[in-house]
Design an enzyme around this catalytic site. Sequence first.
Site, short mmCIF file in Angstrom:
data_model
loop_
_atom_site.label_atom_id
_atom_site.label_comp_id
_atom_site.label_asym_id
_atom_site.label_seq_id
_atom_site.Cartn_x
_atom_site.Cartn_y
_atom_site.Cartn_z
N GLY A 57 0.82 -1.21 0.00
CA GLY A 57 0.00 0.00 0.00
C GLY A 57 0.85 1.26 0.00
CB ALA A 58 1.96 3.93 1.23
CD GLU B 6 3.02 7.73 -11.73
OE1 GLU B 6 2.09 8.18 -11.04
OE2 GLU B 6 2.83 7.26 -12.87
CG HIS C 14 3.12 0.90 -5.39
ND1 HIS C 14 3.37 1.95 -4.56
CD2 HIS C 14 3.67 -0.19 -4.80
CE1 HIS C 14 4.04 1.52 -3.49
NE2 HIS C 14 4.24 0.24 -3.62
CD GLN D 103 7.53 -7.81 3.74
OE1 GLN D 103 6.78 -8.68 3.32
NE2 GLN D 103 8.07 -6.91 2.94
N GLY E 176 8.81 -4.96 -8.59
CA GLY E 176 9.68 -3.88 -9.03
C GLY E 176 11.15 -4.25 -8.92
CB VAL F 28 8.84 4.63 -11.25
CG1 VAL F 28 8.33 6.05 -11.51
CG2 VAL F 28 8.16 3.63 -12.17
CB SER G 180 5.90 3.43 0.75
OG SER G 180 5.34 2.78 -0.37
NE ARG G 181 10.58 1.15 5.21
CZ ARG G 181 10.42 -0.13 4.84
NH1 ARG G 181 10.75 -0.53 3.63
NH2 ARG G 181 9.92 -1.01 5.68
P1 AMP Z 1 6.06 -2.22 -1.56
O1 AMP Z 1 4.67 -1.66 -1.42
O2 AMP Z 1 7.15 -1.28 -1.17
O3 AMP Z 1 6.19 -3.60 -0.97
O4 AMP Z 1 6.27 -2.42 -3.12
C1 AMP Z 1 5.37 -3.18 -3.88
C2 AMP Z 1 5.98 -3.44 -5.22
O5 AMP Z 1 6.23 -2.20 -5.87
C3 AMP Z 1 7.31 -4.18 -5.12
O6 AMP Z 1 7.39 -5.15 -6.17
C4 AMP Z 1 8.30 -3.07 -5.31
O7 AMP Z 1 9.54 -3.50 -5.85
C5 AMP Z 1 7.58 -2.18 -6.30
N1 AMP Z 1 8.10 -0.83 -6.27
C6 AMP Z 1 8.32 -0.06 -5.17
N2 AMP Z 1 8.89 1.11 -5.53
C7 AMP Z 1 9.03 1.07 -6.88
C8 AMP Z 1 9.57 1.97 -7.85
N3 AMP Z 1 10.08 3.15 -7.50
N4 AMP Z 1 9.56 1.58 -9.14
C9 AMP Z 1 9.07 0.38 -9.51
N5 AMP Z 1 8.54 -0.52 -8.65
C10 AMP Z 1 8.53 -0.18 -7.35
#
Ligand code: AMP
Length: 294
Positions: free
Chosen positions: A46-47, A50, A52, A78, A164, A193, A203-204
Amino acid sequence: MTAPARTRNGYARGRLTVHDDPAKLTPVSRALRAAGRKVVLVPTMGALHEGHRELIRHARSVPGNVVPVVSIFVNPLQFGPNEDLERYPRPLERDLDACREEGVELVFTPSVDHMYPPGSDTRIVAGALGADLEGGPRPGHFDGMLTVVAKLFHIVGPDVALFGEKDYQQLTLVKKMVRDLDFPLSVVGVPTVREPDGLALSSRNVYLSADERPRAVTLSRALREGAAVSAHGPAAVLERARAVLDTEPALQVEYLELRDADTLGEPVDGGRARLLVAARIGATRLIDNVPVQL
Ligand code: AMP
């Protein structure tokens, strides 16, 4: 905002149906597949930003009659004891709006109890790569990540799952688990991205102060400049990247590594490699990586 209409299997928002109960989601996903739709899963915490959204757009561009499915679950397994589980952002309504805007049809938003009911203590073990790089300072992180991803794969039953490249070790470990444990799906990586200045979206990033934000860009600049000298060999790549990192005293670098792009083992001469970095800036831990052709 109008109250969402309840349906038999969840609640619908435009074309979007939201489920929190795995027992409700699984039959819907199975029925869609039986009807010839290709289920493409984008797992997230979540959060949504662009990055995502790019994964979702990529999902929609997969050949076939695609159903884009997004899961939103902040997976406690995790997170380490001193990590940001409690303060991790959870803007669910905004996330659902983003999903609807991007044409998502199904969203899975389970609670912790749905995913880990009392007594649910079976885990996936990430193996040697799980203790390397990100696994060093974050013991158990990848076991927790793979456990939830395996559960999501079973619950949703996707044909394709997108991850990602931003989290490159995660992507590599998920591909490896799918291979090692014979999951019947394909895992596809999507390029990172970035903000216009090069900072990888995360998100951080919301944790960065106004003073830290411009300093954080040094991470991506170091990777870019390192990759640019790849013709001079691995040592030159690492030396150049390190020199750039050293220009920013606010960065506490945890690791800077050049690895083989497929295995994350030692890089191979003339092969595809990946330059990976992790660093703290104030209280925020950031990771990034770029491809390098040796
Ligand atoms: P997260 O919500 O951080 O667990 O990320 C969910 C998915 O989005 C994961 O597969 C991440 O690698 C991907 N993701 C997070 N940030 C980016 C980014 N800047 N560009 C592309 N994919 C991303």
